[in-house]
Design an enzyme around this catalytic site. Sequence first.
Site, PDB file in Angstrom:
ATOM      1  N   TYR A 116       0.847  -1.189   0.000  1.00  0.00           N
ATOM      2  CA  TYR A 116       0.000   0.000   0.000  1.00  0.00           C
ATOM      3  C   TYR A 116       0.883   1.240   0.000  1.00  0.00           C
ATOM      4  O   TYR A 116       2.054   1.170   0.368  1.00  0.00           O
ATOM      5  CB  TYR A 116      -1.005   0.011   1.173  1.00  0.00           C
ATOM      6  CG  TYR A 116      -0.461  -0.372   2.529  1.00  0.00           C
ATOM      7  CD1 TYR A 116       0.140   0.567   3.354  1.00  0.00           C
ATOM      8  CD2 TYR A 116      -0.589  -1.680   3.002  1.00  0.00           C
ATOM      9  CE1 TYR A 116       0.611   0.213   4.612  1.00  0.00           C
ATOM     10  CE2 TYR A 116      -0.107  -2.033   4.259  1.00  0.00           C
ATOM     11  CZ  TYR A 116       0.489  -1.080   5.063  1.00  0.00           C
ATOM     12  OH  TYR A 116       0.954  -1.421   6.306  1.00  0.00           O
ATOM     13  N   HIS A 140       5.976  -0.550   1.136  1.00  0.00           N
ATOM     14  CA  HIS A 140       5.810   0.507   0.126  1.00  0.00           C
ATOM     15  C   HIS A 140       6.854   0.312  -0.973  1.00  0.00           C
ATOM     16  O   HIS A 140       7.904  -0.250  -0.729  1.00  0.00           O
ATOM     17  CB  HIS A 140       6.028   1.890   0.741  1.00  0.00           C
ATOM     18  CG  HIS A 140       5.240   2.116   1.979  1.00  0.00           C
ATOM     19  ND1 HIS A 140       3.886   1.891   2.037  1.00  0.00           N
ATOM     20  CD2 HIS A 140       5.604   2.536   3.208  1.00  0.00           C
ATOM     21  CE1 HIS A 140       3.465   2.157   3.262  1.00  0.00           C
ATOM     22  NE2 HIS A 140       4.480   2.545   3.980  1.00  0.00           N
TER      23      HIS A 140
END
Length: 269
Positions: free
Chosen positions: A197, A247
């Site tokens: 995410y 990430h």
Amino acid sequence: MDTSDWFRQRFDPHQCPVLNHTHILDPQALRWWLGLQHNTDKQTLEEVMSQLFQVIPPPSLDLQPLPSRCRSCAVVGNSGNLRHSGHGKMIDSHTSVIRMNKAVTSGFEEDVGNRTTHHFLYPESAVDIVDGASLVLLPFKVKDLQWLTSALSTGHITMTYMRVKERIKADLEKVLVVNPEFFKYCHEHWTEGHGRYPSTGLVALIYALHTCDQLSLFGYGADQNGNWDHYWEENPYPGAFRKTGVHNADYETQIIHRLAQEHKITLRT
Ligand code: C5P
């Protein structure tokens, strides 16, 4: 200014960045969001939201940019590249100043300024909010919303997956919660599924794209070893996110550079 196909394909002006009390999450977005971090709670999201909006008022802010009122915004990431930058005055000169997570200003004013209008955080990165600024919660799980309710009232939640701040100082009238649907939009339209995410910084940047007219970006960028270092500390484990791959730092950097190339943001690093 011309808008490219690249930008048009990504930017959706109908997205609503902030959660409000009447919001019913799209089932697909809910499924995606519930899969981000371990959820153990039995309460439904509706129940949790209802309790939250008894503690904070529903957002009444006009979040859309107004052509008549040019709002400039500095989005300030936590990169070590702010050290010795001398950007403090420039950062403070913007109408809005967005900071995030453990960002500190005291002692670093010359490089990072001292004004904050919005502070993005989640329970595990929480700090007290300076007077006059908005706390903006970026929720990763149901517990994060419960924590916010608790941290602003009874203080009974002390743990998520780690010990968290029991109480937080913030102006209740100014607390905002990032809409999980908006978070999913950042993941799908902007980072396009790279990383599990998007980072807080990426979400804050896209939030600002939706709510400000002129956007300058400060304090983004890894160190020479590719680690996400912080300007206020000697970084003991700065590469944590990069190593875990939560990430995708490189992909997020590409997006930032493209936005700058297209004059949608001004990159100050
Ligand atoms: O480390 P932290 O997540 O608190 O930093 C806030 C945001 O600033 C990150 O989510 C990232 O987008 C950005 N950042 C960066 N380069 C660094 C440190 C942080 O781009 N060296």
